[in-house]
Structure formats: structure tokens, C-alpha cells
Design a protein around this motif. Sequence first.
Motif, PDB file in Angstrom:
ATOM      1  N   LEU A 181      52.628  37.329  35.141  1.00  0.00           N
ATOM      2  CA  LEU A 181      51.634  37.519  34.414  1.00  0.00           C
ATOM      3  C   LEU A 181      51.357  38.785  34.209  1.00  0.00           C
ATOM      4  O   LEU A 181      51.016  39.451  33.199  1.00  0.00           O
ATOM      5  N   SER A 182      51.120  39.699  35.318  1.00  0.00           N
ATOM      6  CA  SER A 182      50.882  41.053  35.211  1.00  0.00           C
ATOM      7  C   SER A 182      51.856  41.913  34.272  1.00  0.00           C
ATOM      8  O   SER A 182      51.377  42.734  33.638  1.00  0.00           O
ATOM      9  N   LEU A 183      53.094  41.474  34.522  1.00  0.00           N
ATOM     10  CA  LEU A 183      54.010  42.310  33.705  1.00  0.00           C
ATOM     11  C   LEU A 183      53.940  42.011  32.442  1.00  0.00           C
ATOM     12  O   LEU A 183      54.072  42.808  31.368  1.00  0.00           O
ATOM     13  N   ALA A 184      53.502  40.731  31.852  1.00  0.00           N
ATOM     14  CA  ALA A 184      53.398  40.110  30.587  1.00  0.00           C
ATOM     15  C   ALA A 184      52.072  41.048  30.011  1.00  0.00           C
ATOM     16  O   ALA A 184      52.309  41.389  28.727  1.00  0.00           O
ATOM     17  N   TYR A 185      51.341  41.791  30.614  1.00  0.00           N
ATOM     18  CA  TYR A 185      50.070  42.201  30.104  1.00  0.00           C
ATOM     19  C   TYR A 185      50.251  43.835  30.588  1.00  0.00           C
ATOM     20  O   TYR A 185      49.343  44.538  30.074  1.00  0.00           O
ATOM     21  N   ALA A 186      51.540  44.354  30.695  1.00  0.00           N
ATOM     22  CA  ALA A 186      51.850  45.629  30.850  1.00  0.00           C
ATOM     23  C   ALA A 186      51.351  46.519  29.604  1.00  0.00           C
ATOM     24  O   ALA A 186      51.098  47.749  29.917  1.00  0.00           O
ATOM     25  N   HIS A 187      51.493  45.853  28.588  1.00  0.00           N
ATOM     26  CA  HIS A 187      51.379  46.750  27.336  1.00  0.00           C
ATOM     27  C   HIS A 187      49.686  46.938  27.048  1.00  0.00           C
ATOM     28  O   HIS A 187      49.093  47.630  26.265  1.00  0.00           O
ATOM     29  N   ASP A 188      48.952  46.174  27.679  1.00  0.00           N
ATOM     30  CA  ASP A 188      47.392  46.120  27.686  1.00  0.00           C
ATOM     31  C   ASP A 188      47.045  47.292  28.518  1.00  0.00           C
ATOM     32  O   ASP A 188      45.908  47.785  28.266  1.00  0.00           O
ATOM     33  N   VAL A 189      47.468  47.361  29.754  1.00  0.00           N
ATOM     34  CA  VAL A 189      46.789  48.144  30.762  1.00  0.00           C
ATOM     35  C   VAL A 189      47.622  49.454  30.883  1.00  0.00           C
ATOM     36  O   VAL A 189      48.778  49.587  30.150  1.00  0.00           O
ATOM     37  N   ASP A 190      47.132  50.395  31.821  1.00  0.00           N
ATOM     38  CA  ASP A 190      47.668  51.802  31.979  1.00  0.00           C
ATOM     39  C   ASP A 190      48.972  51.530  32.680  1.00  0.00           C
ATOM     40  O   ASP A 190      49.828  52.287  32.487  1.00  0.00           O
ATOM     41  N   PHE A 191      49.176  50.806  33.910  1.00  0.00           N
ATOM     42  CA  PHE A 191      50.376  50.667  34.283  1.00  0.00           C
ATOM     43  C   PHE A 191      50.238  49.315  35.309  1.00  0.00           C
ATOM     44  O   PHE A 191      49.398  48.415  35.263  1.00  0.00           O
ATOM     45  N   VAL A 192      51.593  48.958  35.712  1.00  0.00           N
ATOM     46  CA  VAL A 192      51.719  47.748  36.507  1.00  0.00           C
ATOM     47  C   VAL A 192      52.610  48.516  37.622  1.00  0.00           C
ATOM     48  O   VAL A 192      53.834  48.894  37.286  1.00  0.00           O
ATOM     49  N   VAL A 193      52.201  48.098  38.775  1.00  0.00           N
ATOM     50  CA  VAL A 193      52.969  48.557  40.036  1.00  0.00           C
ATOM     51  C   VAL A 193      53.075  47.353  40.965  1.00  0.00           C
ATOM     52  O   VAL A 193      52.234  46.863  41.417  1.00  0.00           O
ATOM     53  N   TYR A 194      54.379  47.375  41.553  1.00  0.00           N
ATOM     54  CA  TYR A 194      54.437  46.070  42.786  1.00  0.00           C
ATOM     55  C   TYR A 194      54.960  46.912  43.834  1.00  0.00           C
ATOM     56  O   TYR A 194      56.072  47.437  43.613  1.00  0.00           O
ATOM     57  N   GLU A 195      54.728  46.633  45.031  1.00  0.00           N
ATOM     58  CA  GLU A 195      55.336  47.116  46.093  1.00  0.00           C
ATOM     59  C   GLU A 195      55.613  46.041  47.362  1.00  0.00           C
ATOM     60  O   GLU A 195      54.797  45.135  47.520  1.00  0.00           O
ATOM     61  N   GLY A 196      56.905  45.599  47.554  1.00  0.00           N
ATOM     62  CA  GLY A 196      57.361  44.899  48.594  1.00  0.00           C
ATOM     63  C   GLY A 196      58.661  44.256  47.981  1.00  0.00           C
ATOM     64  O   GLY A 196      59.240  44.741  47.149  1.00  0.00           O
ATOM     65  N   PHE A 197      59.091  43.301  48.900  1.00  0.00           N
ATOM     66  CA  PHE A 197      60.182  42.707  48.375  1.00  0.00           C
ATOM     67  C   PHE A 197      60.087  41.935  46.980  1.00  0.00           C
ATOM     68  O   PHE A 197      59.181  41.094  47.017  1.00  0.00           O
ATOM     69  N   MET A 198      61.091  41.855  46.213  1.00  0.00           N
ATOM     70  CA  MET A 198      60.967  41.351  44.818  1.00  0.00           C
ATOM     71  C   MET A 198      61.764  40.353  44.707  1.00  0.00           C
ATOM     72  O   MET A 198      63.167  40.418  45.016  1.00  0.00           O
ATOM     73  N   ARG A 199      61.745  39.156  44.349  1.00  0.00           N
ATOM     74  CA  ARG A 199      62.480  37.775  44.031  1.00  0.00           C
ATOM     75  C   ARG A 199      62.742  37.882  42.597  1.00  0.00           C
ATOM     76  O   ARG A 199      61.863  37.970  41.551  1.00  0.00           O
ATOM     77  N   GLU A 200      63.810  37.319  42.165  1.00  0.00           N
ATOM     78  CA  GLU A 200      64.261  37.262  40.659  1.00  0.00           C
ATOM     79  C   GLU A 200      63.102  36.139  39.902  1.00  0.00           C
ATOM     80  O   GLU A 200      62.860  36.660  38.768  1.00  0.00           O
ATOM     81  N   TYR A 201      62.736  35.271  40.588  1.00  0.00           N
ATOM     82  CA  TYR A 201      61.655  34.371  39.706  1.00  0.00           C
ATOM     83  C   TYR A 201      60.388  35.372  39.832  1.00  0.00           C
ATOM     84  O   TYR A 201      59.725  34.793  38.482  1.00  0.00           O
ATOM     85  N   ASP A 202      60.164  36.363  40.358  1.00  0.00           N
ATOM     86  CA  ASP A 202      58.931  37.066  39.969  1.00  0.00           C
ATOM     87  C   ASP A 202      58.933  37.875  38.923  1.00  0.00           C
ATOM     88  O   ASP A 202      58.224  38.308  38.129  1.00  0.00           O
ATOM     89  N   ILE A 203      60.146  38.237  38.696  1.00  0.00           N
ATOM     90  CA  ILE A 203      60.151  39.721  37.707  1.00  0.00           C
ATOM     91  C   ILE A 203      61.411  39.335  36.673  1.00  0.00           C
ATOM     92  O   ILE A 203      61.338  40.041  35.772  1.00  0.00           O
ATOM     93  N   ALA A 204      62.149  38.173  36.624  1.00  0.00           N
ATOM     94  CA  ALA A 204      63.170  38.254  35.653  1.00  0.00           C
ATOM     95  C   ALA A 204      62.606  38.176  34.056  1.00  0.00           C
ATOM     96  O   ALA A 204      63.158  38.648  33.397  1.00  0.00           O
ATOM     97  N   ALA A 205      61.478  37.284  33.785  1.00  0.00           N
ATOM     98  CA  ALA A 205      60.994  37.326  32.569  1.00  0.00           C
ATOM     99  C   ALA A 205      60.197  38.657  32.329  1.00  0.00           C
ATOM    100  O   ALA A 205      60.090  39.205  30.969  1.00  0.00           O
ATOM    101  N   GLY A 206      59.105  38.768  33.275  1.00  0.00           N
ATOM    102  CA  GLY A 206      58.306  39.901  33.073  1.00  0.00           C
ATOM    103  C   GLY A 206      58.717  41.374  32.942  1.00  0.00           C
ATOM    104  O   GLY A 206      58.248  42.035  31.976  1.00  0.00           O
ATOM    105  N   GLU A 207      59.944  41.629  33.744  1.00  0.00           N
ATOM    106  CA  GLU A 207      60.661  42.831  33.831  1.00  0.00           C
ATOM    107  C   GLU A 207      61.429  43.046  32.038  1.00  0.00           C
ATOM    108  O   GLU A 207      61.370  44.010  31.521  1.00  0.00           O
ATOM    109  N   PHE A 208      61.622  41.541  31.408  1.00  0.00           N
ATOM    110  CA  PHE A 208      62.524  41.906  30.340  1.00  0.00           C
ATOM    111  C   PHE A 208      61.267  42.273  29.018  1.00  0.00           C
ATOM    112  O   PHE A 208      61.797  42.880  28.219  1.00  0.00           O
TER     113      PHE A 208
END
Length: 239
Positions: A181-208
Motif C-alpha cells: 500500500l505504501s508503494l502504491a502511494y509512492a507518487h504522493d509522498v517524498d519517498f518510500v523506503v523499506y529495510e529488511g527481508f523482502m518477500r515477493e508478496y510484499d513488493i511484486a505489485a507495488g514495485e511495478f
Amino acid sequence: MFESFIDNAIKANQKIYKLIENGLSQELLEPTSRGAGGDISLKIDLLAEKIFVEHLNKYGEIISEESGVISGDKNFQIILDPIDGSDNLLSNVPYFGTSIALKKDEKTVLGIVTNLANGEIFIKDSHNFQRGKLDKLVFKKVINNPFAKLGFFERSYCSKKLVTFLKEHRLKYRSPGAFALSLAYAHDVDFVVYEGFMREYDIAAGEFFCTDLYKLKTDQFLLVSKNKETFDKISKFIL
């Protein structure tokens, strides 16, 4: 095929949204077993997954955070997080949603993320990135917000050094707790950063969703920003 997929994904999201809007029973918030993604699944996670499977399984093989691989047409893979931000949902924090990525030949070709707290839905294909509402289905193009004063730092509670760096450089942030959800709002905010192990479920759509933004991805960090100055500051620290 994509139009039909989007239509069924919207219908599934509408059903889950209405279910939550009408009030979840205490039973649906109870924990069950550990899901394929490593977290304990709630009954609402499994119910949301069931709804998505009913609507989307005919389009391809589903890879879900809850049940893992659900067999289907292997020409397409559907990366699914039935409830993104389950802890927020449990805690009555209005920031949780769903995440769907459709992949062909290991490449994401369609992303859909929904905010189940307010009914906002984001849809991106190879041509358009749009946002709308589940109840109206009137969409508009996603554009950069030039007035953003803060970013999102997911999993900031696990970080020490980056938290200090952001404070020293007066880079304000919030840590809302639903990464897709935060990646979906990335164009609204100044930045989005995530620290830690990433799973495909978490990032596949948002990174796109963020292919037009500045991006840095390592094994422990994902940073996106529309602001080159902000991006350069944070990425230099990460690297």
C-alpha cells in the motif's frame, strides 16, 4: 484477458471491502496456522484468499502469502497478498489492503493494490497507472504530488542507523505498516523506503507501480522516490 482479470479482481476486492465495512466478527480476527509467507494467518486472511481464488484462479497459478502455490494455468502467475497490513486491521488502524501482481514469463504485466480502509484502488498495466474508488469505479491518472513533506519508512522499528540518518537530515517520515500500500502511494509522498527481508508478496505489485521513479534495491533495502535530491541523499547512505 487483462480487462476480464481486472474486472474480476475488482469484484473480489469489492466483496472483501464490503465484508470489512460491515464489521468483522471476532472469529474472523482469530489466528490460525503459519502461512506460506511465514506469518500467522488470521481467519480473515484465509477468507480473503478464498474470495480471490474464486475470482482469479481461472487466469493462472496463484502464489499466495497464506497458502503458497495454488495450481492453475502456468502461463501466468498471480502473486497475491490477500490482506496487506493484517496487524493494522487487528489494531483498528485504517491502513491495510490487498495486493495482486499478474506475471507473464517472470515479468509483472499488471498490478492492482487496494486500500481496504478507504476503498481506494490502484491499477497499472503497461500503458496506464490509475487510481479510483471501489464504490464508484471512476479512475484518474496517478501523478506526482509536488507538495509532499514526508515519506514512508516501512519497518522503521527494526532500524537504528537509517532512523538516525533521516532524523539528522530532517527527512520526515511515517511508518504505516502495509508495504504494498505504501508503494502504491509512492507518487504522493517524498519517498518510500523499506529495510529488511523482502518477500515477493510484499513488493511484486507495488514495485511495478514505481517504474517511473528513482529506485534502489539491495538485499535489505528498497528505496523509491520521485525527488532526485532526496533519493541521492538516502541512497548514498544505504550504499
